[in-house]
Design a protein around this motif. Structure first.
Motif, PDB file in Angstrom:
ATOM      1  N   GLU A   1       8.830  -4.841   3.633  1.00 37.40           N
ATOM      2  CA  GLU A   1       7.494  -5.194   3.146  1.00 37.40           C
ATOM      3  C   GLU A   1       6.596  -3.964   3.076  1.00 37.40           C
ATOM      4  OE1 GLU A   1       3.712  -8.079   4.285  1.00 37.40           O
ATOM      5  OE2 GLU A   1       5.717  -8.606   4.951  1.00 37.40           O
ATOM      6  N   LYS A   2       6.686  -3.090   4.078  1.00 35.78           N
ATOM      7  CA  LYS A   2       5.871  -1.875   4.075  1.00 35.78           C
ATOM      8  C   LYS A   2       6.248  -0.987   2.890  1.00 35.78           C
ATOM      9  CE  LYS A   2       4.783   2.234   6.818  1.00 35.78           C
ATOM     10  NZ  LYS A   2       5.101   3.017   8.039  1.00 35.78           N
ATOM     11  N   ASN A   3       7.547  -0.806   2.661  1.00 36.73           N
ATOM     12  CA  ASN A   3       8.001  -0.001   1.522  1.00 36.73           C
ATOM     13  C   ASN A   3       7.512  -0.578   0.200  1.00 36.73           C
ATOM     14  OD1 ASN A   3       9.363   1.665   3.291  1.00 36.73           O
ATOM     15  ND2 ASN A   3      11.402   0.874   2.808  1.00 36.73           N
TER      16      ASN A   3
ATOM     17  N   LEU B   1       4.902  -2.561  -0.415  1.00 38.51           N
ATOM     18  CA  LEU B   1       3.467  -2.400  -0.594  1.00 38.51           C
ATOM     19  C   LEU B   1       3.138  -0.970  -1.013  1.00 38.51           C
ATOM     20  CD1 LEU B   1       0.591  -3.530  -0.408  1.00 38.51           C
ATOM     21  CD2 LEU B   1       0.595  -2.968   2.031  1.00 38.51           C
ATOM     22  N   ALA B   2       3.770   0.000  -0.351  1.00 48.04           N
ATOM     23  CA  ALA B   2       3.504   1.405  -0.678  1.00 48.04           C
ATOM     24  C   ALA B   2       3.949   1.729  -2.092  1.00 48.04           C
ATOM     25  CB  ALA B   2       4.213   2.308   0.331  1.00 48.04           C
ATOM     26  N   ASP B   3       5.143   1.277  -2.470  1.00 45.31           N
ATOM     27  CA  ASP B   3       5.652   1.602  -3.809  1.00 45.31           C
ATOM     28  C   ASP B   3       4.860   0.874  -4.895  1.00 45.31           C
ATOM     29  OD1 ASP B   3       7.574   3.493  -4.538  1.00 45.31           O
ATOM     30  OD2 ASP B   3       8.934   1.961  -5.307  1.00 45.31           O
ATOM     31  N   THR B   4       4.423  -0.346  -4.607  1.00 43.61           N
ATOM     32  CA  THR B   4       3.594  -1.086  -5.567  1.00 43.61           C
ATOM     33  C   THR B   4       2.286  -0.354  -5.818  1.00 43.61           C
ATOM     34  OG1 THR B   4       4.575  -3.208  -4.927  1.00 43.61           O
ATOM     35  CG2 THR B   4       2.422  -3.281  -5.998  1.00 43.61           C
TER      36      THR B   4
ATOM     37  N   GLN C   1      -0.376  -1.771   9.939  1.00 42.76           N
ATOM     38  CA  GLN C   1       1.058  -1.666   9.634  1.00 42.76           C
ATOM     39  C   GLN C   1       1.826  -1.045  10.797  1.00 42.76           C
ATOM     40  OE1 GLN C   1       1.129   0.518   5.917  1.00 42.76           O
ATOM     41  NE2 GLN C   1       1.446  -1.358   4.748  1.00 42.76           N
ATOM     42  N   GLU C   2       1.243  -0.049  11.426  1.00 43.27           N
ATOM     43  CA  GLU C   2       1.895   0.591  12.572  1.00 43.27           C
ATOM     44  C   GLU C   2       2.051  -0.398  13.722  1.00 43.27           C
ATOM     45  OE1 GLU C   2       1.141   4.349  15.631  1.00 43.27           O
ATOM     46  OE2 GLU C   2       0.008   4.221  13.743  1.00 43.27           O
TER      47      GLU C   2
ATOM     48  N   PHE D   1      13.514 -10.993   1.405  1.00 51.14           N
ATOM     49  CA  PHE D   1      13.843  -9.860   2.256  1.00 51.14           C
ATOM     50  C   PHE D   1      12.720  -9.460   3.207  1.00 51.14           C
ATOM     51  CE2 PHE D   1      16.957  -9.181  -1.234  1.00 51.14           C
ATOM     52  CZ  PHE D   1      18.090  -9.354  -0.464  1.00 51.14           C
ATOM     53  N   SER D   2      11.549 -10.090   3.075  1.00 49.54           N
ATOM     54  CA  SER D   2      10.508  -9.866   4.080  1.00 49.54           C
ATOM     55  C   SER D   2       9.714 -11.133   4.364  1.00 49.54           C
ATOM     56  CB  SER D   2       9.557  -8.751   3.642  1.00 49.54           C
ATOM     57  OG  SER D   2       8.881  -9.067   2.445  1.00 49.54           O
TER      58      SER D   2
END
Length: 685
Positions: free
Chosen positions: A175-177, A179-182, A91-92, A608-609
């Motif tokens: 997309e990162k947000n 995945l983390a929130d899911t 991700q980074e 949005f992603s």
């Protein structure tokens, strides 16, 4: 920084078909490989534009198609992993890469000298006497560069490049947000009684999820990408259903570090600004101008035409569900988390059919080999051999080699079935290697799903919806495998966005086709076939609950259109996300709180992603062609090699090398008729 000489991404793989050897690739290899690939691509383009002689197809288009080979190879290798196994390190890298990739794409796509050469060829097309694929290549390259902004002046290009880079960062952040929130919102249950209604296999998967998260003795239900969840149809405890749906609907909007509201508002604003810079009223106008739809007006007309009967049918379905609730011991007002559960009760009452009890007949391995693969063999003559000796990017990803009926090699198919925390939600197909006669490459395609993985030793039993998804994604895979083109620009699924779903939707038709169904739908314990009476009930109930299904889909499509139909001035306002969605749904008459939109904005990854901004309508747009094609197969004998070969050669096989509607007319003999779609979804009464 790694030494280029030891970077496995910078030399062709020795594995079959050029499959990247992920055993040799570490995260540290990716960014240096991209840097080298960017530089090589730039040199290749400069070599084209420095040619002093006037443009010809041979000195401009051929080297253009040969260029970027290394970059494409590195990018497909990386993005396969970043979507299916996105560790924190990956991700980074993706966040670092996003603006770099955007800048490079703009440097090529907005290159004035390259654009002049292609425009010169385009202006004299009628004099060049090119072969059809060659001519279409010039037409598409010119159209795409013009559409991307290659005709702007230098100051405008600088502004455009800045917008594109900012958008690339924001969509990656979205997309990162998500995945983390899911992952954070996966619902933890303390007691198996709270999950009454789930099968032993489903409980096993939930227990394994909890074990993997360091919660032994508990149960974890992970969330699906869309609003609902398959377990809502079987969980008997209303509070458990409510917890699951509430968690799903709250993703990206909780005011924490993963909140996506400001991210999406900025995406909408920047897309609108970019559209204005490029001469369009809105992002939707910009996107649809280079799709088969042609304009937002055409999209809106279809969505509004379907919304009225869909909402009407959903209202009728809701009344039937409420009647079931009212007849119970403790009546209550039906809510969104109740819909799926009571739908199954109505289905059982009206059709004597319990879809949730069908899972023992849909064991994953059998569905794959005796269903998905068997249908492809019957239609197209292709055969499948698993290659456990060929490593993929993750232990759960399996590799299959395909051969044509004449024994010639076709390519590789990679299946990654199971969900994991490092995989984004939903299901998708992507290419690792694309076919091209010019480059001498054969295809490698991947299908990703998110099926819960049972504990070791337990069979994977699919829902009917998951069976449908497997057939659907394999339809994309066939498109990517069967396209035979000269130029990589047209390879595989490189077609208009509102056409790309068509082949995958067509492949769903074989799920209940008798010759296919009898092969795979057999009880996991007894080997008994799915009873004919059940199959008849499935057919009889095909239009059942279509009011809900169509409404939730149309609602999401309309939200996408509403955001992306804003002008730059309108998008600059500080819009409240929830209020904007509510107003949009009221506008189209799909504001029923018991029928929530399939995706709300804060977790609408497609737009949005992903690549579906202003294009989520594509599924229903393509379904017009799909339903018409299913009717054709039915009229012409169904599952035969003759029919399969016609569909393969005239549609799947052309990839993006021909106007898709022209290819459809070549296959069907006429334009598509909307009547079969209206009938399928119960919208024609």
């Amino acid at each position: 920084m790694t030494d280029a000489s030891s970077n496995p991404l910078l030399t062709p793989s020795a594995l079959p078909y050029g499959l990247p050897d992920y055993r040799e690739i570490t995260p540290a290899h990716y960014l240096p490989a991209f840097e080298a690939a960017f530089a090589e691509h730039r040199i290749e383009i400069d070599a084209i534009t420095r040619v002093r002689s006037m443009p010809t197809f041979e000195n401009t288009m051929i080297p253009l198609e040969q260029s970027g080979d290394l970059l494409g190879r590195v990018a497909r290798t990386f993005y396969t992993v970043s979507s299916a196994d996105a560790t924190a390190q990956i991700q980074e890298i993706e966040e670092t890469l996003a603006p770099l990739m955007s800048a490079h794409q703009d440097a090529i796509g907005l290159d004035g000298a390259l654009y002049w050469r292609i425009k010169t060829l385009h202006d004299q097309l009628d004099q060049l006497e090119l072969a059809p694929e060659d001519r279409y290549l010039v037409e598409r390259r010119y159209r795409e560069m013009t559409h991307a902004g290659a005709g702007l002046d230098d100051a405008q290009k600088a502004t455009l490049t800045d917008l594109n880079q900012r958008l690339s960062i924001l969509t990656t952040t979205f997309e990162k947000n998500l995945l983390a929130d899911t992952n954070d919102l996966a619902v933890v249950f303390d007691d198996a009684d709270e999950l009454d209604g789930l099968t032993a296999g489903e409980l096993s998967a939930a227990a394994q999820n909890a074990e993997d998260r360091g919660l032994p003795g508990r149960y974890v239900i992970t969330l699906t990408l869309f609003t609902g969840h398959p377990y809502l149809s079987t969980l008997t405890r209303r509070e458990s259903r409510e917890r699951l749906l509430t968690a799903s609907r709250s993703r990206g909007s909780r005011g924490n570090e993963n909140d996506n509201r400001e991210v999406l508002r900025t995406i909408v604003r920047l897309r609108a600004e970019r559209a204005s810079l490029l001469g369009y009223d809105s992002h939707a106008a910009y996107v649809t101008s280079d799709e088969t739809a042609g304009s937002p007006a055409a999209v809106h007309a279809l969505l509004r035409r379907l919304a009225v009967p869909a909402a009407r049918n959903a209202g009728r379905e809701q009344a039937a569900l409420q009647a079931i609730v009212d007849a119970g011991d403790a009546p209550f007002a039906l809510d969104a988390h109740d819909w799926a559960y009571y739908t199954e009760k109505v289905r059982a009452a009206e059709y004597d059919l319990d879809r949730t009890a069908l899972r023992p007949w849909f064991e994953a391995e059998r569905v794959l080999h005796d269903g998905v693969f068997r249908a492809a063999t019957a239609l197209y003559g292709v055969t499948f051999t698993e290659r456990p000796d060929v490593p993929a990017y993750h232990p759960d990803a399996r590799v299959f080699e395909l051969h044509n009926a004449d024994g010639s090699a076709l390519g590789l198919f990679v299946l990654d079935l199971y969900t994991r925390d490092s995989k984004r939600g939903g299901a998708w197909m992507n290419s690792i290697v694309s076919q091209s006669r010019l480059r001498g490459t054969d295809p490698i395609v991947v299908n990703n799903l998110n099926v819960p993985k049972p504990a070791a030793g337990q069979p994977t039993l699919l829902t009917l919806d998951e069976v449908t998804t497997l057939f659907h994604e394999f339809g994309h895979a066939l498109h990517g495998l069967f396209a035979v083109v000269t130029y990589p620009h047209f390879a595989g699924t490189a077609v208009f966005r509102d056409f790309v779903e068509f082949p995958s939707q067509v492949n769903e038709m074989w799920i209940l086709w008798p010759e296919v169904l009898t092969g795979y739908a057999r009880h996991v314990d007894t080997d008994e076939p799915l009873p004919r009476s059940v199959v008849d009930k499935l057919h009889a109930s095909e239009a059942f609950n279509q009011g809900f299904a169509t409404s939730e889909y149309l609602a999401a499509s309309w939200i996408d259109q509403a955001w992306h139909s804003l002008t730059a001035e309108q998008a600059a306002a500080d819009l409240d996300v929830a209020a904007f969605e509510a107003a949009a749904l009221t506008d189209i008459g799909l504001d029923n709180p018991v029928v929530p939109t399939r995706y709300s904005s804060t977790y609408f990854a497609h737009v949005f992603s992903g690549g579906y901004s202003a294009g989520y309508y594509s599924y229903i747009w393509s379904e017009v062609l799909d339903a018409d094609t299913v009717e054709w197969f039915g009229e012409n004998g169904g599952l035969t090699r003759e029919n399969g070969d016609r569909f393969r050669s005239r549609l799947l096989g052309v990839g993006g090398s021909k106007d898709p509607l022209e290819a459809y007319r070549d296959f069907r003999g006429r334009d598509a008729d909307i009547a079969p779609l209206l009938h399928r979804r119960g919208l024609d009464s």
